[in-house]
Scaffold this active site. Structure first.
Site, PDB file in Angstrom:
ATOM      1  CD  GLU A   1      -2.487  -1.202   2.743  1.00 26.61           C
ATOM      2  OE1 GLU A   1      -2.448  -0.216   3.502  1.00 26.61           O
ATOM      3  OE2 GLU A   1      -3.039  -2.274   3.052  1.00 26.61           O
ATOM      4  CE  LYS A  33       4.514   5.544   7.295  1.00 25.31           C
ATOM      5  NZ  LYS A  33       4.021   6.845   7.654  1.00 25.31           N
ATOM      6  CG  ASP A  74       2.982  12.893   5.039  1.00 30.17           C
ATOM      7  OD1 ASP A  74       2.861  12.534   6.230  1.00 30.17           O
ATOM      8  OD2 ASP A  74       3.832  13.705   4.666  1.00 30.17           O
ATOM      9  CE1 TYR A 115      -4.232   2.778   8.596  1.00 32.81           C
ATOM     10  CE2 TYR A 115      -3.967   4.517   6.974  1.00 32.81           C
ATOM     11  CZ  TYR A 115      -3.932   4.092   8.276  1.00 32.81           C
ATOM     12  OH  TYR A 115      -3.601   4.965   9.282  1.00 32.81           O
ATOM     13  CE  LYS A 146       8.251   7.442   7.916  1.00 34.38           C
ATOM     14  NZ  LYS A 146       8.678   8.610   8.598  1.00 34.38           N
ATOM     15  CB  CYS A 192      25.390  44.449   8.007  1.00 32.73           C
ATOM     16  SG  CYS A 192      23.654  44.136   8.333  1.00 32.73           S
ATOM     17  CB  CYS A 207      20.941  46.795   7.397  1.00 31.60           C
ATOM     18  SG  CYS A 207      22.108  47.644   8.434  1.00 31.60           S
ATOM     19  CB  CYS A 254      25.257  42.613  11.805  1.00 31.62           C
ATOM     20  SG  CYS A 254      25.011  44.389  11.949  1.00 31.62           S
ATOM     21  CB  CYS A 290      21.352  45.948  12.331  1.00 29.05           C
ATOM     22  SG  CYS A 290      21.039  44.940  10.888  1.00 29.05           S
TER      23      CYS A 290
HETATM   24  S1  IVH Z   1      -1.342   0.491   8.762  1.00 28.12           S
HETATM   25  C1  IVH Z   1      -1.605  -1.612  12.683  1.00 28.12           C
HETATM   26  N1  IVH Z   1      -1.297   1.478   6.351  1.00 28.12           N
HETATM   27  O1  IVH Z   1       1.469   5.564   9.067  1.00 28.12           O
HETATM   28  C2  IVH Z   1      -1.224  -0.930  11.438  1.00 28.12           C
HETATM   29  N2  IVH Z   1      -0.722   2.913   8.143  1.00 28.12           N
HETATM   30  O2  IVH Z   1       3.929   5.537  10.580  1.00 28.12           O
HETATM   31  C3  IVH Z   1      -1.539   0.485  11.453  1.00 28.12           C
HETATM   32  N3  IVH Z   1      -0.221   5.202   7.457  1.00 28.12           N
HETATM   33  O3  IVH Z   1      -0.070   5.308  12.193  1.00 28.12           O
HETATM   34  C4  IVH Z   1      -1.149   1.281  10.310  1.00 28.12           C
HETATM   35  N4  IVH Z   1      -0.553   4.939   5.319  1.00 28.12           N
HETATM   36  O4  IVH Z   1      -1.186   6.773  10.393  1.00 28.12           O
HETATM   37  C5  IVH Z   1      -1.097   1.723   7.657  1.00 28.12           C
HETATM   38  N5  IVH Z   1      -1.324   2.228   4.160  1.00 28.12           N
HETATM   39  C6  IVH Z   1      -1.147   2.467   5.445  1.00 28.12           C
HETATM   40  C7  IVH Z   1      -0.772   3.735   5.916  1.00 28.12           C
HETATM   41  C8  IVH Z   1      -0.568   3.918   7.281  1.00 28.12           C
HETATM   42  C9  IVH Z   1      -0.239   5.791   6.250  1.00 28.12           C
HETATM   43  C10 IVH Z   1       0.149   5.889   8.695  1.00 28.12           C
HETATM   44  C11 IVH Z   1      -0.709   5.561   9.891  1.00 28.12           C
HETATM   45  C12 IVH Z   1       0.254   4.978  10.899  1.00 28.12           C
HETATM   46  C13 IVH Z   1       1.547   5.609  10.465  1.00 28.12           C
HETATM   47  C14 IVH Z   1       2.761   4.888  10.964  1.00 28.12           C
END
Ligand code: IVH
Length: 701
Positions: free
Chosen positions: A138, A140, A142, A249, A338, A432, A434, A451, A456
């Site tokens: 999946e 992630k 933000d 999710y 990440k 500087c 200014c 400075c 200033c």
């Molecule tokens: S699963 C028990 N799936 O990332 C599992 N989290 O860094 C719980 N997040 O707290 C999380 N996309 O807020 C899951 N596809 C995804 C996600 C996801 C973003 C966030 C979520 C979690 C945080 C952890």
């Protein structure tokens, strides 16, 4: 103020390295672990509870990584309250608390392919079967984790994650999201808790910023924080205008569900119920295939209409998820990968210098605008002369740019192959920018140029803003724009002038009604009663932060005594080093600064550390002259509360044991190095009951 400001000091680059202490490695590790725990908690709270992060995510990850590494090297020092053992931050008090019946967990992170493989190896080793089979891949997202609770198909409650156990009730706000159904179709489970991420689509973010600009208001920094802030509005009609959306999710509590056996089937089911499930989700038959998914994420990350900060890889079979289980903060059956920050090249047009509120001259790169990490970058700090040299960037170079933690733009270095012949090195300006054109100087041992001219105008803006800030004189209604306006109109040329503003003329300015002028005047008047600590903070003395201002204010009690104190007396104060003492002394030696202080006196500002001391002295000073070091947790107190109690009774509470320590208080999970050292030095080690008796009677057992 205490905790936040103390941490701000800990955060400075100098103190985020391991401090030089004379005790052994174990002691250093324990101290650093304590420091990291406080820092991580503080930034967790800024991020999760206050929606106002101060450092890029990548730096936060570095702190967590350092803590994990230290704990791995010293398992005996792992504290039960460490953020590696817990999730997120405690909820704020803005909304009603909601207890999650199934805790909302976080995820462990992997930053490269090796770490990802290590996660898979660990998971395989834990399973009776040879492998975990399919994986669900999946994005992630933000945003902000949220749990939706449907009962008999009706959305009855929505809550933030909070600390994983207790979140905040944001039902009214979630009900304004167009993509979240208020009702599920007939046949939905009796109870269904759905977890997902609320986010702000990029179009909504851009539209909001366009509106801000049109109204002359500051832009929002990034979609994640804006989403969090929008969701935690007290007034849901504001949330409704922000165009938030959600991706689901996972599930929490389920009663009367269809008995699904895989995560992918769960997601399909949620989709069938009309809940928003992200279409980029796939299943992978191997770790190699999961890696391919991650690589694809990286290449298309900025083509998506929302922000992601990585990918999440999850074991698909729910029985294997069960078998793998979780640690106290994260499941073992999932890992977050990440993504590294995106990099782009652009032209470095020139290097300019900006002057901060304490006169610090910071070089910054003026770039040909480039779209990187989700927004256009035109400027990036270069920190100081040495950094410019080390990076060897020169005006006219093609440079590599990225967003550190995807928030702060950073110049990585030049593309040497593209450098024109004879491109000149950049020299730090000696004057500087200014109009007063005063010299910029760099002292030996200092990375920065300054400075030193107190009038200033470049510094003045920063100083006035700093003086009026929440942690200083806390002057509401004197924000950045007004400060600039008053300086430009010549109303203010130093902080003393704040108390002699020409209200008659201000009343005539556009945008100033009678009410706003009287509010401003009242806020300025009220600031005269602030404590000496705050006044010292406001004076903007180099090297002096909030905590050290408090130490000085407590030790001397009155500004006049600080002004007249010789350097040696200032340096005598516990926690005030020689450089700081010198800086305070220099500040008050300056004729210009003394004039400013006199203006403040004439305006009637409080020069005494009155309120804090009055409160402190209301309690019996049973610990007067004692130095009490606390290690481990005490029932009923947080770390900061213990420190505050000791202080309120006249004692001191430093972080390490020395021959000056009167007693060590050992709570739950005490640090062995502190108690060992106490025993070696013959210092009494007290339990909680003995400590409480000491506070009451002032007598050691
Ligand atoms: S699963 C028990 N799936 O990332 C599992 N989290 O860094 C719980 N997040 O707290 C999380 N996309 O807020 C899951 N596809 C995804 C996600 C996801 C973003 C966030 C979520 C979690 C945080 C952890």
């Amino acid at each position: 103020m205490g905790l936040d400001t103390g941490l701000a000091i800990l955060l400075s680059p100098a103190s985020s390295t391991i401090r030089q202490v004379t005790t052994g490695a174990e002691d250093r590790a324990e101290d650093r672990i304590g420091e990291l725990i406080e820092l991580i908690r503080y930034h967790d709270r800024r991020y999760h509870a206050e929606d106002a992060p101060e450092i890029p995510d990548a730096n936060f990850d570095l702190l967590k990584r350092e803590l994990l590494d230290l704990e791995a090297a010293h398992p005996e020092l792992v504290r039960a309250d460490s953020p590696t053992q817990t999730v997120g931050a405690d909820p704020s008090t803005l909304f009603e608390p909601v207890e999650h019946r199934v805790p909302m967990m976080s995820l462990d992170n992997a930053f490269d392919q090796d770490e990802l493989s290590a996660w898979a190896d660990r998971a395989r080793r834990r399973l009776a079967a040879e492998d975990f089979g399919d994986l669900v891949c999946e994005l992630k997202f933000d945003g902000l984790a949220v749990s939706l609770r449907y009962e008999d198909g009706k959305l009855v409650q929505a809550a933030t994650r909070g600390n994983g156990r207790i979140g905040e009730d944001i039902t009214a706000n979630i009900l304004t999201l167009k993509t979240v159904p208020h009702r599920l179709p007939a046949g939905a489970p009796q109870v269904l808790e759905v977890r997902g991420e609320v986010y702000m689509p990029l179009v909504a973010f851009d539209a909001l910023n366009a509106q801000q600009e049109a109204e002359g208001k500051p832009r929002y920094a990034n979609p994640r924080n804006t989403a969090a802030g929008s969701l935690r509005q007290k007034d849901p009609s504001i949330t409704a205008t922000r165009g938030l959306s959600m991706w689901c999710y996972s599930v929490g509590e389920v009663q009367g569900g269809p008995g699904l056996v895989t995560h992918s089937a769960t997601l399909e089911y949620l989709n069938e119920l009309g809940l928003p499930v992200n279409p980029e989700t796939t299943t992978a038959q191997s770790m190699d295939a999961a890696w391919q998914f991650i690589e694809q994420c990286e290449s298309k990350r900025h083509d998506l209409p929302y922000e992601i900060d990585g990918a999440v890889i999850k074991v698909n079979r729910l029985d294997l998820q069960q078998e793998l289980g979780s640690t106290s903060r994260a499941p073992r059956w999932a890992v977050a990968y990440k993504l590294p920050p995106e990099e782009k090249t652009t032209k470095l047009r020139r290097i300019q210098v900006s002057i901060g509120s304490k006169g610090k001259a910071t070089p910054f790169a003026v770039l040909e605008p480039v779209f990187v990490g989700g927004s256009t970058v035109e400027m990036a700090t270069l920190h100081n002369e040495d950094q410019v040299r080390a990076k060897d960037v020169r005006p006219g170079d093609t440079v590599v740019v990225r967003k550190a933690g995807d928030v702060i733009p950073e110049v990585i270095g030049p593309v040497l192959a593209d450098r024109p012949d004879d491109l000149a090195e950049w020299d730090f300006p000696s004057i500087c920018p200014c109009p007063h054109r005063q010299p910029l100087t760099r002292q030996e041992g200092d990375a920065a140029h300054y400075c030193r001219f107190p009038h200033c105008p470049e510094q003045l803006r920063g100083w006035i803003e700093h003086f009026a800030a929440r942690n200083a004189l806390d002057i509401e209604h004197l924000g950045e724009q007004r400060v600039h306006l008053f300086i430009d109109l010549g109303f203010i040329s130093d902080v003393g002038d704040i108390y002699a503003l020409p209200y008659d003329r201000i009343r005539e300015l556009e945008g100033f009604g009678e009410l706003s002028v009287s509010n401003l005047a009242a806020a300025i008047e009220a600031s005269k009663q602030q404590t000496l600590t705050r006044l010292l903070v406001g004076l903007n003395i180099r090297h002096l932060g909030d905590t050290t201002s408090e130490l000085l204010a407590d030790a001397f009690g009155h500004l006049d005594r600080i002004m007249e104190a010789p350097v040696e007396d200032l340096a005598e104060v516990d926690g005030i080093g020689p450089i700081m003492a010198e800086s305070v002394h220099d500040f008050f030696q300056s004729e210009v600064n003394r004039e400013i202080v006199e203006k403040l006196r004439a305006a009637g500002l409080n020069f005494a550390q009155d309120t804090g001391q009055a409160e402190a002295q209301a309690l019996p000073q049973t610990l007067d002259g004692m130095t009490i070091v606390v290690t481990g947790g005490l029932e009923g107190y947080t770390r900061d509360q213990v420190g505050a109690v000791i202080k309120a009774h006249g004692g001191k509470s430093p972080g390490s044991v020395s021959s000056k320590t009167t007693a060590v208080v050992a709570g739950e999970n005490p640090g062995a190095s502190k108690t060992d050292k106490a025993e070696k030095l013959g210092i009494p080690v007290l339990d909680q009951a003995q400590f409480e008796r000491l506070i009451e009677t002032g007598e050691l057992p």
